[in-house]
Design an enzyme around this catalytic site. Structure first.
Site, mmCIF file in Angstrom:
data_model
loop_
_atom_site.group_PDB
_atom_site.id
_atom_site.type_symbol
_atom_site.label_atom_id
_atom_site.label_comp_id
_atom_site.label_asym_id
_atom_site.label_seq_id
_atom_site.Cartn_x
_atom_site.Cartn_y
_atom_site.Cartn_z
ATOM 1 N N GLY A 199 58.843 35.873 -22.438
ATOM 2 C CA GLY A 199 59.843 37.208 -22.243
ATOM 3 C C GLY A 199 59.881 37.905 -20.367
ATOM 4 O O GLY A 199 59.690 36.457 -19.727
ATOM 5 N N GLU A 221 54.988 32.242 -21.395
ATOM 6 C CA GLU A 221 56.317 32.077 -20.893
ATOM 7 C C GLU A 221 57.928 32.611 -20.272
ATOM 8 O O GLU A 221 58.292 33.699 -20.973
ATOM 9 C CB GLU A 221 57.168 31.063 -22.027
ATOM 10 C CG GLU A 221 56.324 30.005 -23.169
ATOM 11 C CD GLU A 221 56.277 28.781 -21.274
ATOM 12 O OE1 GLU A 221 57.330 28.266 -21.262
ATOM 13 O OE2 GLU A 221 55.071 27.509 -22.079
#
Length: 487
Positions: A199, A221
């Site tokens: 996100g 990530e």
């Protein structure tokens, strides 16, 4: 479907009970066997193959994602990942024999991959099927119990994932929790053995702070402003088509690896803009807002955010293509802006949408300073036939991944790690990197009772000291010299 008010509230008490149940199952050893791991990966493949149309429909409901994009970028990629993991699983699980030194002779050693335990995966809304299940492949392959929290911003896919994982996978080891902030907060209060979050940086800081309370490791990530540097010595048609493929053919720019902005020279910019206009019109027609091949903006909040970027007074007169909007359909057309000021709002945050600003420089080498003046991006792209420039780009640009003469395709190579650096993320996954992300590499040294050396033990003497120094140094000649009192 139950209304939100009727749905049973998921709070920290329920979250704690769920984690306790999963930990009991994990501690029983159920998830450690090759048979269990393989059975769940096969079930995941079956889930995908038997429900392709339902997955496509959910993605269309959440994002107006066309069937081709849904299949290629989510369904096919997940099937390939499952297939690759099943093929390599026994090899990944096999311990790695490593060399030992003369100081521990006689001995053997190995690195054993063991599962971490009970892990939490919090996924994103832009590729809600792939980004939920791709990390689960690694977690299952490594032998963990898993909780998935899909994004509430893609509700149709979230609901489908909860239903399908409940039907196809082993629910004593793998659970899905739907919901929004309250449910995520309840989950983050628990002690996990790893948290994998996809996100934005704002929520990532909340996740990392919650993980720190329990010293829980994380994979984050994230994203960033991924640049595309365009030289003048290229096949312009091919380059522009590949830029479009990585930008607007990837969820209408709502992808973490989409080119966020272009850097090219002042002289070449007009040619590049003309080429982009020509190819965009071929792909999406004269009225792109009516195209069935463009995804919509995910919701009104993001539509408003992108509109605010476009309405920045510093961008007055900068739009050279597109700019059309239809709020009722949450559609924004592919939009190109030329000579965008670097202090504009658009250049200070990740765009995550169909807007593509172009920055111009006198010499292309200046692009390195432009990129390196910001935070490290998740991806960086270079289009050139100049080998020296390629080498300089690879050596001087720090990013999660680099691609020369294309965009986004490194995502599909499972032998490459996919992840960020700095503010674009922590850790990596895909292929064996996913297995490793959810494994602990346990060092194991084996010795027998033979060869017990007295020099280890007191009382220490000068002779013992000489031998110990020689052994630690590792040289055979030094050991011989020490034995004869020559050193």
């Amino acid at each position: 479907m139950e209304s939100t008010t009727m749905r049973r509230r998921f709070d920290s008490v329920e979250a704690s009970a769920m984690v306790s149940d999963l930990r009991v199952t994990f501690d029983s050893g159920k998830t450690r066997s090759y048979e269990w791991r393989a059975s769940q990966l096969k079930a995941l493949t079956k889930l995908t193959e038997e429900n392709e149309q339902a997955i496509v429909q959910a993605l269309n409901s959440d994002l107006s994602k066309c069937e081709t994009e849904a299949y290629i970028q989510e369904i096919a990629m997940l099937k390939n990942s499952c297939k690759g993991a099943l093929k390599e699983l026994k090899r990944w699980m096999t311990s790695e024999k490593v060399k030992t030194s003369i100081s521990t002779f006689p001995s053997t050693a190995e690195i054993v991959s063991e599962p971490l335990g009970v892990v939490l995966i919090i996924s994103a809304w832009n590729y809600p099927f792939l980004l939920s299940l791709e990390p689960i492949i690694g977690a299952i392959a490594a032998g963990n119990a898993v909780v998935l929290k899909p994004s509430e911003v893609a509700p149709a896919t979230s609901s489908l994932l909860a239903k399908l994982l409940g039907e196809y996978l082993d629910n004593s080891c793998i659970r899905v929790v739907e919901g929004a902030v309250d449910e995520t907060s309840a989950l983050l209060q628990q002690k996990w053995d790893k948290i994998f979050y996809t996100g934005n940086g704002r929520v990532a800081r909340i996740v990392m702070a919650a993980a720190a309370k329990h010293l829980t490791p994380v994979v984050l990530e994230l994203g960033g402003k991924s640049p595309a540097v365009v030289d003048s010595n290229i096949d312009l048609k091919v380059a522009t088509r590949r830029i479009i493929a990585g930008k607007w053919c990837c969820n209408n720019g709502q992808a973490c690896i989409s080119p966020d902005y272009i850097i090219t020279t002042k002289d070449y910019a007009p040619k590049l803009v003309d080429a982009l206009k020509t190819e965009l019109e071929k792909f999406y027609g004269k009225n792109p807002l009516e195209s069935k091949d463009l995804s919509r903006i995910v919701n009104s909040n993001h539509f408003g955010r992108l509109t605010k970027l476009l309405d920045d007074e510093k961008l007055s007169g900068k739009i050279v293509f597109g700019g059309e909007k239809d709020e009722s359909k949450l559609m924004i057309s592919p939009t190109i802006l030329l000579d965008v000021p670097r202090n504009s709002l658009m250049m200070r945050e990740e765009i995550f949408g169909p807007l593509l600003p172009i920055i111009t420089v006198d010499k292309l080498e200046e692009s390195f300073d432009v990129i390196n003046s910001g935070t490290k991006p998740l991806a960086a792209y270079l289009f050139t036939t100049n080998n020296k420039l390629k080498e300089q780009f690879v050596m001087n640009i720090s990013a999660g991944g680099l691609v020369i003469n294309d965009t986004a395709l490194h995502l599909a190579i499972n032998t490459l790690p996919f992840g960020g650096v700095g503010e674009s993320g922590i850790g990596a996954y895909h292929g064996k990197f996913s297995f490793d992300a959810f494994s602990h590499k346990k060092a194991v040294l084996y010795r027998s009772f033979f060869g017990d050396a007295a020099i280890r033990y007191p009382p220490y003497t000068n002779t013992k000291m000489r031998l110990l120094k020689a052994l630690i140094g590792g040289g055979l000649l030094g050991i011989i010299r020490a034995l004869f009192g020559l050193s």
